[in-house]
Scaffold this motif. Structure first.
Motif, PDB file in Angstrom:
ATOM      1  N   ARG A  34      26.539  39.314  11.773  1.00 36.39           N
ATOM      2  CA  ARG A  34      27.024  38.017  12.637  1.00 36.39           C
ATOM      3  C   ARG A  34      28.613  37.874  12.722  1.00 36.39           C
ATOM      4  O   ARG A  34      29.170  37.570  13.530  1.00 36.39           O
ATOM      5  CB  ARG A  34      26.383  36.897  12.221  1.00 36.39           C
ATOM      6  CG  ARG A  34      24.947  36.689  12.303  1.00 36.39           C
ATOM      7  CD  ARG A  34      24.171  35.394  11.891  1.00 36.39           C
ATOM      8  NE  ARG A  34      22.845  35.332  12.239  1.00 36.39           N
ATOM      9  CZ  ARG A  34      21.777  35.175  11.365  1.00 36.39           C
ATOM     10  NH1 ARG A  34      22.144  34.801  10.174  1.00 36.39           N
ATOM     11  NH2 ARG A  34      20.474  35.128  11.822  1.00 36.39           N
ATOM     12  N   ALA A  38      31.085  38.482  15.969  1.00 28.17           N
ATOM     13  CA  ALA A  38      31.929  37.459  16.431  1.00 28.17           C
ATOM     14  C   ALA A  38      33.422  37.926  16.295  1.00 28.17           C
ATOM     15  O   ALA A  38      34.285  37.774  17.336  1.00 28.17           O
ATOM     16  CB  ALA A  38      32.100  36.233  15.322  1.00 28.17           C
ATOM     17  N   GLU A  42      35.676  38.724  19.757  1.00 31.55           N
ATOM     18  CA  GLU A  42      36.905  38.183  19.888  1.00 31.55           C
ATOM     19  C   GLU A  42      37.943  39.217  20.560  1.00 31.55           C
ATOM     20  O   GLU A  42      38.600  39.176  21.109  1.00 31.55           O
ATOM     21  CB  GLU A  42      37.271  37.500  18.855  1.00 31.55           C
ATOM     22  CG  GLU A  42      38.697  36.812  18.981  1.00 31.55           C
ATOM     23  CD  GLU A  42      39.177  36.033  17.512  1.00 31.55           C
ATOM     24  OE1 GLU A  42      40.340  35.652  17.795  1.00 31.55           O
ATOM     25  OE2 GLU A  42      38.269  35.944  16.767  1.00 31.55           O
TER      26      GLU A  42
END
Length: 121
Positions: A34, A38, A42
């Protein structure tokens, strides 16, 4: 500056994220996955824009066809899921890095002339 990263920053960050994706395939962890997703989202968003700007097949990463529904995954199922997602996203990062490093593809805000890689590539 490209999006919010320079070309050199993108290359370095993509390499780190690819290494982490390979590590996740060897030592799967849903929590680490996770965090990694992320960070990689980004980076890709800062270089290429929102998800609709890069390859549509990416929309399926993290959604395996044989996903467990209606119950918690077993440890083996969770590990297999982490490996599958990490492998797919690492491949997406690898293709993106190739586009930047070898093909000279421009990022957000960059322009090229005559098919030449942007300056600094």
């Amino acid at each position: 500056m490209i999006g919010r990263v320079t070309r050199d920053q993108y290359i370095a960050a993509a390499r780190v994220l690819m290494s982490e994706g390979e590590r996740l395939q060897q030592l799967p962890s849903l929590a680490a996955l996770r965090t990694w997703i992320a960070a990689s989202d980004e980076l890709l968003r800062n270089a290429w824009g929102s998800m609709d700007r890069y390859h549509l097949s990416w929309l399926m990463v993290g959604r395996p066809g044989d996903a467990v529904r209606g119950r918690a995954m077993t440890a083996e199922e969770e590990a297999a899921y982490v490996r599958e997602v990490a492998e797919a996203k690492t491949a997406a990062l690898r293709m993106s890095l190739k586009a930047v490093e070898e093909d000279g593809m421009p990022f957000l805000g960059e322009t090229t002339t005559g098919g030449e890689p942007p300056s600094g590539a």
